[in-house]
Enzyme design. Structure first.
Site, PDB file in Angstrom:
ATOM      1  N   ASN A 233       0.854  -1.188   0.000  1.00  0.00           N
ATOM      2  CA  ASN A 233       0.000   0.000   0.000  1.00  0.00           C
ATOM      3  C   ASN A 233       0.896   1.247   0.000  1.00  0.00           C
ATOM      4  OD1 ASN A 233      -1.426   2.265   1.054  1.00  0.00           O
ATOM      5  ND2 ASN A 233      -3.075   0.894   1.664  1.00  0.00           N
TER       6      ASN A 233
ATOM      7  N   ASP B 215      -0.118   4.493  -0.089  1.00  0.00           N
ATOM      8  CA  ASP B 215      -0.814   5.728   0.309  1.00  0.00           C
ATOM      9  C   ASP B 215       0.126   6.738   0.972  1.00  0.00           C
ATOM     10  OD1 ASP B 215      -3.144   4.484  -0.466  1.00  0.00           O
ATOM     11  OD2 ASP B 215      -3.925   4.209   1.564  1.00  0.00           O
ATOM     12  N   HIS B 216       1.008   6.214   1.835  1.00  0.00           N
ATOM     13  CA  HIS B 216       1.759   7.161   2.664  1.00  0.00           C
ATOM     14  C   HIS B 216       2.990   7.729   1.968  1.00  0.00           C
ATOM     15  CE1 HIS B 216      -1.250   6.804   5.560  1.00  0.00           C
ATOM     16  NE2 HIS B 216      -1.096   5.492   5.659  1.00  0.00           N
TER      17      HIS B 216
ATOM     18  N   ARG C  23       4.042  18.718   1.653  1.00  0.00           N
ATOM     19  CA  ARG C  23       4.686  19.926   1.137  1.00  0.00           C
ATOM     20  C   ARG C  23       4.095  20.394  -0.181  1.00  0.00           C
ATOM     21  NH1 ARG C  23       9.785  20.995   3.454  1.00  0.00           N
ATOM     22  NH2 ARG C  23       9.944  22.673   1.962  1.00  0.00           N
TER      23      ARG C  23
ATOM     24  N   HIS D  92      -5.574   3.741  -1.727  1.00  0.00           N
ATOM     25  CA  HIS D  92      -6.895   4.112  -1.204  1.00  0.00           C
ATOM     26  C   HIS D  92      -7.169   5.562  -1.595  1.00  0.00           C
ATOM     27  CE1 HIS D  92      -9.570   4.436   2.708  1.00  0.00           C
ATOM     28  NE2 HIS D  92     -10.231   4.758   1.611  1.00  0.00           N
TER      29      HIS D  92
ATOM     30  N   ARG E 124      -9.242   8.339  -0.860  1.00  0.00           N
ATOM     31  CA  ARG E 124     -10.201   8.742   0.178  1.00  0.00           C
ATOM     32  C   ARG E 124     -11.036   9.902  -0.325  1.00  0.00           C
ATOM     33  NH1 ARG E 124      -8.861   6.665   5.629  1.00  0.00           N
ATOM     34  NH2 ARG E 124     -10.528   8.038   6.308  1.00  0.00           N
TER      35      ARG E 124
ATOM     36  N   ARG F 210      -6.744  12.935   1.006  1.00  0.00           N
ATOM     37  CA  ARG F 210      -5.651  13.373   1.882  1.00  0.00           C
ATOM     38  C   ARG F 210      -4.311  12.772   1.474  1.00  0.00           C
ATOM     39  NH1 ARG F 210      -7.351  10.270   7.377  1.00  0.00           N
ATOM     40  NH2 ARG F 210      -9.316  11.266   6.884  1.00  0.00           N
ATOM     41  N   HIS F 211      -4.330  11.616   0.810  1.00  0.00           N
ATOM     42  CA  HIS F 211      -3.039  11.106   0.314  1.00  0.00           C
ATOM     43  C   HIS F 211      -3.134  10.852  -1.195  1.00  0.00           C
ATOM     44  CE1 HIS F 211      -5.076   7.418   1.563  1.00  0.00           C
ATOM     45  NE2 HIS F 211      -4.802   7.596   2.837  1.00  0.00           N
TER      46      HIS F 211
ATOM     47  N   GLU G 217      -8.643   0.712  -3.224  1.00  0.00           N
ATOM     48  CA  GLU G 217      -9.461   0.749  -1.998  1.00  0.00           C
ATOM     49  C   GLU G 217     -10.364   1.955  -2.055  1.00  0.00           C
ATOM     50  OE1 GLU G 217      -7.526   0.895   1.735  1.00  0.00           O
ATOM     51  OE2 GLU G 217      -6.412  -0.913   1.374  1.00  0.00           O
TER      52      GLU G 217
ATOM     53  N   THR H 271      -7.101   6.596  10.128  1.00  0.00           N
ATOM     54  CA  THR H 271      -6.947   5.504   9.175  1.00  0.00           C
ATOM     55  C   THR H 271      -8.240   4.704   9.223  1.00  0.00           C
ATOM     56  OG1 THR H 271      -5.607   3.560   8.590  1.00  0.00           O
ATOM     57  CG2 THR H 271      -5.817   4.049  10.936  1.00  0.00           C
ATOM     58  N   THR H 272      -8.347   3.647   8.421  1.00  0.00           N
ATOM     59  CA  THR H 272      -9.578   2.858   8.409  1.00  0.00           C
ATOM     60  C   THR H 272      -9.680   2.120   9.741  1.00  0.00           C
ATOM     61  OG1 THR H 272      -9.144   2.583   6.074  1.00  0.00           O
ATOM     62  CG2 THR H 272     -10.877   1.228   7.003  1.00  0.00           C
TER      63      THR H 272
ATOM     64  N   GLU I 288     -11.252  -9.314   3.150  1.00  0.00           N
ATOM     65  CA  GLU I 288      -9.978  -8.968   3.771  1.00  0.00           C
ATOM     66  C   GLU I 288     -10.237  -8.798   5.259  1.00  0.00           C
ATOM     67  OE1 GLU I 288      -7.359  -6.251   1.792  1.00  0.00           O
ATOM     68  OE2 GLU I 288      -6.460  -5.594   3.681  1.00  0.00           O
TER      69      GLU I 288
ATOM     70  N   HIS J 283      -3.772  -4.536   7.736  1.00  0.00           N
ATOM     71  CA  HIS J 283      -3.895  -3.334   8.554  1.00  0.00           C
ATOM     72  C   HIS J 283      -3.007  -3.418   9.784  1.00  0.00           C
ATOM     73  CE1 HIS J 283      -5.337   0.412  10.166  1.00  0.00           C
ATOM     74  NE2 HIS J 283      -5.916   0.628   9.007  1.00  0.00           N
ATOM     75  N   GLY J 284      -2.030  -2.518   9.817  1.00  0.00           N
ATOM     76  CA  GLY J 284      -1.166  -2.385  10.987  1.00  0.00           C
ATOM     77  C   GLY J 284      -0.066  -3.430  11.073  1.00  0.00           C
TER      78      GLY J 284
ATOM     79  N   GLY K 119       1.126  -1.366   4.344  1.00  0.00           N
ATOM     80  CA  GLY K 119       1.568  -0.066   3.868  1.00  0.00           C
ATOM     81  C   GLY K 119       2.352   0.749   4.867  1.00  0.00           C
ATOM     82  N   HIS K 120       1.674   1.249   5.889  1.00  0.00           N
ATOM     83  CA  HIS K 120       2.243   2.279   6.754  1.00  0.00           C
ATOM     84  C   HIS K 120       3.596   1.878   7.333  1.00  0.00           C
ATOM     85  CE1 HIS K 120       2.451   4.602  10.614  1.00  0.00           C
ATOM     86  NE2 HIS K 120       2.252   5.565   9.750  1.00  0.00           N
TER      87      HIS K 120
HETATM   88  N1  PXP Z   1      -5.939  -3.183   4.041  1.00  0.00           N
HETATM   89  C1  PXP Z   1      -6.884  -2.227   4.064  1.00  0.00           C
HETATM   90  C2  PXP Z   1      -8.258  -2.591   3.621  1.00  0.00           C
HETATM   91  C3  PXP Z   1      -6.581  -0.906   4.456  1.00  0.00           C
HETATM   92  O1  PXP Z   1      -7.547   0.030   4.476  1.00  0.00           O
HETATM   93  C4  PXP Z   1      -5.250  -0.598   4.794  1.00  0.00           C
HETATM   94  C5  PXP Z   1      -4.880   0.816   5.156  1.00  0.00           C
HETATM   95  O2  PXP Z   1      -5.119   1.656   4.102  1.00  0.00           O
HETATM   96  C6  PXP Z   1      -4.298  -1.619   4.744  1.00  0.00           C
HETATM   97  C7  PXP Z   1      -4.674  -2.909   4.397  1.00  0.00           C
HETATM   98  C8  PXP Z   1      -2.870  -1.366   5.073  1.00  0.00           C
HETATM   99  O3  PXP Z   1      -2.749  -0.984   6.404  1.00  0.00           O
HETATM  100  P1  PXP Z   1      -1.368  -0.423   6.928  1.00  0.00           P
HETATM  101  O4  PXP Z   1      -1.086   0.819   6.151  1.00  0.00           O
HETATM  102  O5  PXP Z   1      -1.618  -0.179   8.371  1.00  0.00           O
HETATM  103  O6  PXP Z   1      -0.334  -1.479   6.675  1.00  0.00           O
END
Ligand code: PXP
Length: 247
Positions: A10, A12-13, A21, A46, A48, A52-53, A73, A103-104, A154, A197-198, A219-220
């Site tokens: 992912n 996004d970040h 910036r 994702h 949104r 935002r990203h 997403e 976050t979600t 998921e 996630h996480g 991702g994060h």
């Molecule tokens: N899966 C889904 C459905 C998510 O919404 C996210 C966060 O955007 C992730 C996975 C990835 O989560 P993380 O960025 O915490 O790894």
């Protein structure tokens, strides 16, 4: 069951840092290319509601540049459905979205909105997108996702990862047991099972070891770790741990 566990990165970040910036860099497409080189099997982004990203232009650019499949997403809104139908990404993952959240935060309440969601995903499936629903490890939500015609669920690993980070190991282990049971239950209904996630290097092994799980979306942590290791090395280490868990 013995297929290789796929890694969706992912990005996004990367866009979060860019947008901090208002510059053109770091470029999410460049990150996606590095992710592919490092062993990612797909790219997740994702879009949104508040942009935002990831932006609309990022989705255009990713669709044009990527050789890996894009997992788009999105919230279950008319605006996002129209964007998905225009681009027809390989996969669409429906997530809940609240403007004020960082976050979600939880899974989608499929059971409460079954009728609307069944109508919402039908055109996406007809357009050839693999539809996934992001849900808590809860049998009611899994059954509802199955009834509305989703191909994939998921499972939300956020609570498991939070308990680990807080040192609440009994709660973490109960949540892992729930994920284990629900991966098996979803698989028994014929759903493909993903998780995410996480997840970090410290939490990925037991989730990656679940035999029904076919894909992790991460991702994060990877983008954060890239600050210290570089993106290529950060992803390669996650890939190594996933392969180790599966060996
Ligand atoms: N899966 C889904 C459905 C998510 O919404 C996210 C966060 O955007 C992730 C996975 C990835 O989560 P993380 O960025 O915490 O790894």
């Amino acid at each position: 069951m013995h297929d290789k566990l796929r890694l969706g990165v992912n990005i996004d970040h990367v866009a979060t840092v860019r947008n901090a910036r208002g510059s053109a860099y770091p470029d999410p497409v460049r990150a996606a290319r590095i992710a592919e080189e490092a062993g990612a099997d797909g790219i997740t982004a994702h879009l949104r509601e508040d942009r935002r990203h990831i932006t609309d232009a990022d989705i255009e650019a990713l669709m044009a540049a990527l050789t890996l499949p894009l997992n788009f997403e999105m919230a279950a809104t008319d605006e996002m459905q129209a964007i998905a139908l225009r681009h027809k990404p390989h996969a669409v993952c429906i997530v809940p979205e609240k403007r004020e959240e960082r976050t979600t935060e939880g899974g989608l309440e499929v059971a409460r909105e079954e009728n609307r969601l069944a109508h919402f995903i039908a055109p996406l499936r007809d357009a050839g997108c693999r539809v996934s629903i992001f849900i808590a490890a809860d049998p009611r939500q899994i059954e509802a996702a199955h009834r509305i015609g989703a191909e994939v669920v998921e499972l939300h690993t956020g609570a498991y990862c939070d308990f680990h980070a807080e040192g609440r190991l009994d709660d973490r282990d109960s949540e892992l047991q729930r994920l284990t049971d629900m991966a098996s239950f979803a698989h028994s209904l014929g759903l493909e099972v993903h998780a995410g996630h996480g997840l970090t290097y410290h939490t990925v092994l037991p989730v990656a070891a679940l035999p029904q799980v076919m894909e992790l979306n991460i991702g994060h942590f990877l983008i954060g770790e890239a600050i210290f290791l570089g993106l290529d090395a950060s992803i390669r280490e996650m890939r190594r741990l996933m392969d180790k868990a599966r060996a």
